[in-house]
Design a protein around this motif. Sequence first.
Motif: not given
Length: 662
Positions: A653-660
Motif C-alpha cells: 500500500k502507498s498513500f500521501l498524507t498532508l498534515r496542517m
Amino acid sequence: MGPLSVLCVRRACRHLVLGLAWAGLTVVSTQAAERAPTEEDYFAQVPVVLTASRLDQPLNEAPGAITVIDRHTIRLSGARTLVEVMRLVPGYLAGGWNGANPLASYHIPIDDYGTRNLVLIDGRSVYASSYLGDTHRGMMDVMLEDIERIEVLRGANSAAYGANAMFGVINIITRHSADTVGGELTVSSGDHGIQDRRARIGVGDETASVRLSVGEQRDTGYLNAYDDRRLGQANLRADFKPSLADDVMVAMGVSYLEGGEGYSATDQGNPFHTVHTRNTHWQAEWRRQVSERNELKVSANYMEDRLVDVADVPGLPGAVMDYSGKGRRTNVELQYKVTLSDHVRAVIGTGHKDEKAQSFPLYATHDWPAFQESRVFGTVEWRATPQWLVNTGLFVGHHSRVGTYTAPRFMVNWMPSAAHTFRVGVTESIRAPNLSELDADVRIYDAQGTLLTHEFGATGRVKPEELRSTEIGYVGRFPNQSLTLDARLYHERMDELIKVSTYPSPLNPSLKSKTRDYVNLTGLTMVGLEYQVRWKPFGTTELWLNQSFSDLRWDDPVIDGRDERRPPAHATLIGLFQRLPGDVQLSVIHERLGGMTFRDKRDWMPFSHRTDVRLAYPFRVGLTKAELAFTVQSAEGDRPFFLVRRNFQLARKSFLTLRMEM
C-alpha cells in the motif's frame, strides 16, 4: 525446562551476543564522528513510567520490561492504526482475521482476540463485554494523533491490574488538552481504498482546556478477502486545575466501525455480510496532591459496545446466523500513593466493576448475563541500598462467578551502577472467563422453528486461566555511545487454558452437529528471549533493533502435533529514523518473521518479511505548520497473511498524507 526449550534459549542468547557485538563494533567505528553527549545530558532523558507498578519510576527501576513509544515515533513510523504501531514492541505481532479487524497482542497466535492482553486508554480498560472479551475494537477508540506516549509492559502484570493483564499491558496516555490548543487537519489518500480524514480543535489554557477530535478511516483490507473497512471516531477531552493541588480530567467518545465479514457468498459457516459496531465511553479522573510525595486518585468510567452481526445461511431459507449484542461495563477505583520513608514507597487501592451483556442470539435469553468484581491491590517498593531495589505487589479480586483469586509479584532490581540494571523475579497472573465463556448459548433455527444446530451451550463450569512467569531482565545505558539495551529472558507456565470442547446437544441429542462448550482443556510452556536496542550514532540518526526468540510446547501431544497457534520461533525488526538536509525525515522499518500459525497447521505461514518506508517534508504556510509525507507499506509486494488456505494477502500500500497545524 526441556532440552528443546534449553536449546531455544541458548540459540536466542547467542543471537543476543552477536547483536550486541555488532552494535558495539559499529559504535566504536563511528563514535569519533560526532561528540557524544555527557552522562548528565543522557540520563536526564530516562523515561519515567507508570505501567509496571502504578508508581512513577525511572524505566530502569521498573519491575518489568517496558517499551516506551512517544508521539514523535508514532508519526515517524507511518502507521495508520495503533496495531501497526505495536509492531515496534518486541514480542508483539500485528494480525487480525481480516483487514477490518486488525489486532496486536503479545504471543498473538495464542491470543488472537487480545483477550489476555490488557489495553488501557488513560486508565480505562477497553476490552469488549458483549462477545469474546476482545480488545481490538477498543483499540480503535483512540486516534494516533491524540496520543502522547504508549507504555507497553511485556509480560504478566496481574499483580497491578488484575484478571486481564496476563500477557502484557498496553497503556495509552493521550495528550493533555492544554498541549493541543489550536487546530489541526490531516488528510491521507492512497491505493487500496485508503481515504483518511481527521480534524482537531482545542481551546483554553493550563487552568481549563478542552479538545475535540473527529476523524474517519477507509480502506479495502486484505487482498482476496471481503473486508472493506470504514471507521469513524469522535473524542472529547477536558482538563481542569481548580487549585494548585487538584487536577481533573473528563473524557468521552464514540467510534463506529463498518466492516466486511465472511469467506464466500456460499459459505454456510460465514457467508459474506457487513458487520456494524459502535463503542461509546465516558470517564472522569480526579487527582489531589495530598503532600509533596503523596497523591490520591479517584476515577470512574463507563463503556458500552454494540455489535450488529447478522447473515442469512446459504441454502437454508429462513435460517439466520446472528451474533449481535451489546455489553456494558462500569468501573470505579480509588488509589493512594504514599511515601513511608526515604527508602519505602507504596501504592494501595480498591475498586469495583460491574459487567453485563444482552444478546438473545448469543445467550438465548433477554436477560443480562453479568458478573461483578471487587478488588484490592497494593505495591511496595523498598530501596534496601542504593544498589538494591525490591518490588512486591499483590492483587486480590473477588469475581462473583468464579470466586476469589490472588496475583502476587516479587521482583528484585540490582543496579551496580547508574547505567546498568539487572532484574529477576516471579509473577503470577490469571484470566477470568468472559461472559461468552460462562454463558454462551447459540442456536440456529429454520423458518419453521426447527432447531438446526446448537452451536454453543456453555455449562459455566470453566475456571480461570493461570500463568506463572519467571524472568531475568537487563537494562543497560551507554551514554558515550548514545545506546540503550533492554533484554528479557522468560519462562512462562500456563495452566487451565480455556479451549472449546464438544458434547451432544442437551436440547436435542440427535442433532448431527455437536454442541461446543468452553472448558479448561490443557496447558503450555513457553520460554524465550527478547531484546531491544536503541542507538543514536549521530544527532540526526536513530536506529532500532528488536529481536525475539521463543519455543512453545503444548501439554497435549495431539494439539502440539497440529502446530496449533504457534508463534514464530524468531522475529526481528530494524528501524532507521534519519533526518536529512532541509529537515526531510526518512523512516525505514523492516520486519522479519519466522514460520508461524494463527490457527492450526492448515494456515502455516512460512518465513515472511515486510519493509515500510516513509519520507516526510515539513514546511510552513504563513503561521501554519505543515507536513507532506509519502508512505509505502510492504514495499516488497503482497504476501500471504493469516488465512493462507483462503489466499488472504497483505497488500503493498502507498498513500500521501498532508498534515496542517494552526
